[in-house]
Design an enzyme around this catalytic site. Structure first.
Site, short mmCIF file in Angstrom:
data_model
loop_
_atom_site.label_atom_id
_atom_site.label_comp_id
_atom_site.label_asym_id
_atom_site.label_seq_id
_atom_site.Cartn_x
_atom_site.Cartn_y
_atom_site.Cartn_z
N GLU A 37 61.20 4.69 25.34
CA GLU A 37 62.29 4.51 26.34
C GLU A 37 61.54 3.44 27.34
O GLU A 37 60.74 3.66 27.96
CB GLU A 37 62.91 5.81 27.00
CG GLU A 37 63.96 5.53 28.03
CD GLU A 37 64.29 6.76 28.86
OE1 GLU A 37 65.80 6.86 28.87
OE2 GLU A 37 63.51 7.47 29.38
N LYS B 175 71.93 3.58 27.16
CA LYS B 175 72.09 5.34 27.66
C LYS B 175 73.27 5.40 28.28
O LYS B 175 74.03 4.77 29.17
CB LYS B 175 71.12 5.39 28.56
CG LYS B 175 70.65 7.01 28.75
CD LYS B 175 69.43 7.07 29.54
CE LYS B 175 69.09 8.55 29.76
NZ LYS B 175 67.63 8.52 30.43
N CYS C 234 65.61 9.81 25.91
CA CYS C 234 65.25 10.95 26.96
C CYS C 234 66.25 11.98 26.94
O CYS C 234 66.63 12.75 26.02
CB CYS C 234 65.22 10.36 28.23
SG CYS C 234 64.04 11.14 29.54
#
Length: 348
Positions: A49, A131, A165
């Site tokens: 990430e 995200k 994540c």
């Protein structure tokens, strides 16, 4: 009738530190690692990430006012989709003949997003995504993605999806990808280095378990790259002993999991850089699905169902514009009935 052939391939999860806050140098390092993976026979390599230009750890270590000293550097070294630095990654994938997924801070206009891209071995961009909801203090740096990003793409190496994540802690987000018959999942992590011993939920035990559960729940292979905090990053970010206690060096826990939850490949020490490599056979997914397919025979849609709105989150909608007219960065729409907008239908 011929028997369907299921892809078998070697995959690699990266465990390494970026060249922090340096876009060009991190891309150089990315290409070097891609070459190492290709030399070892990997067909797909996945990076952590916000690998480019590194995770903004200062948001966990200091006040927003003090963190402003990093803002311009981080913004200037973030990646623009379609820009020359982005093209360097595509060219490297083509030249090395390898598929590559990377996480990066995406610069779009005046905003930043936690993003991922998937390049194929011919240098094509198969997917980019943002995200959906940055976690906690990440929202002081990054904006939100939208439902159009929850995609699984059908490729020669299987049906590939990606999350970042703690998106893996969102049950409905996971289910949205399972519903698209995901076979290879890239779950990217930034390193498990912050608040050691004080925040169990942020540590390696919990978060590697999340990746393992994703593999079992979705009956897919999970490639979970994980960054490390280098000495240089630690010195840059930690100005006193208290901050050095909040953020430790290392923190890399890259993993690869099979659809039955078994761990594949050899793990690395948490402060080492390298590749976790594994040979996967997508034919094994059918064995796991025989026991529990959450979007098929093991589902109860009469009891619970998911509503997935994949409408892009356009900030500006031009109503009444000429048919086919489109302004950069916004949607082109004629007047749309309110019920269509409420249902997530988008006019072309």
């Amino acid at each position: 009738m011929p028997v369907p052939q299921h892809p078998k391939l070697r995959v690699a999860a990266v465990q390494a530190a970026p060249v922090f806050l340096d876009l060009d140098a991190t891309i150089d390092k990315t290409i070097d690692i891609m070459a190492q993976a290709a030399e070892q026979g990997a067909k797909l390599v996945a990076f952590p990430e916000t690998w480019i230009p590194g995770y903004p750890w200062w948001i966990w270590l200091t006040t927003p006012a003090q963190g402003m000293s990093y803002v311009q550097r981080y913004f200037d070294n973030s990646l623009v989709v379609g820009g020359p630095e982005f093209q360097r990654l595509a060219d490297a994938a083509r030249q090395l003949g390898i598929w590559m997924s990377t996480g990066y801070s995406e610069r779009a206009g005046g905003s930043l997003y936690i993003a991922q891209a998937l390049f194929d071995d011919a240098g094509g961009v198969r997917m980019t995504r943002r995200k959906l909801r940055p976690t906690h203090v990440e929202r002081t740096v990054f904006g939100d993605g939208d439902g159009s990003d929850l995609n699984v793409v059908q490729t020669a190496i299987g049906n590939v999806g990606m999350l970042n994540c703690w998106e893996h802690l969102q049950p409905l987000t996971r289910y949205a990808l399972y519903s698209q018959h995901e076979q290879v999942h890239i779950g990217a992590w930034p390193s498990f280095s912050v608040y050691p011993g004080a925040a169990q939920a942020l540590g390696p035990e919990v978060n590697t378990s999340i990746s393992r559960v994703y593999a079992v729940e979705g009956q897919c292979f999970v490639i979970a790259p994980c960054a490390t905090v280098s000495d240089a990053m630690h010195q840059e970010l930690c100005g006193d002993e208290f901050q050095r206690q909040l953020l430790h060096k290392g923190g890399g826990h890259a993993r690869i999991y099979a659809p039955d939850g078994s761990e594949l490949g050899t793990t690395l020490p948490h402060d080492a850089e390298g590749l976790v490599l594994a040979d996967i056979d997508l034919g094994l997914i059918s064995l796991a699905k025989a026991a529990a397919d959450p979007v098929g025979h093991y589902a109860r849609p009469d009891v619970t169902r998911l509503l997935l709105n994949k409408t892009p989150g356009d900030r500006v909608v031009h109503c009444g514009a000429a048919p086919g007219a489109r302004s950069e960065g916004s949607a082109s729409m004629e007047m749309v009935p309110a019920e269509a907008l409420e249902s997530g239908t988008r006019a072309e």
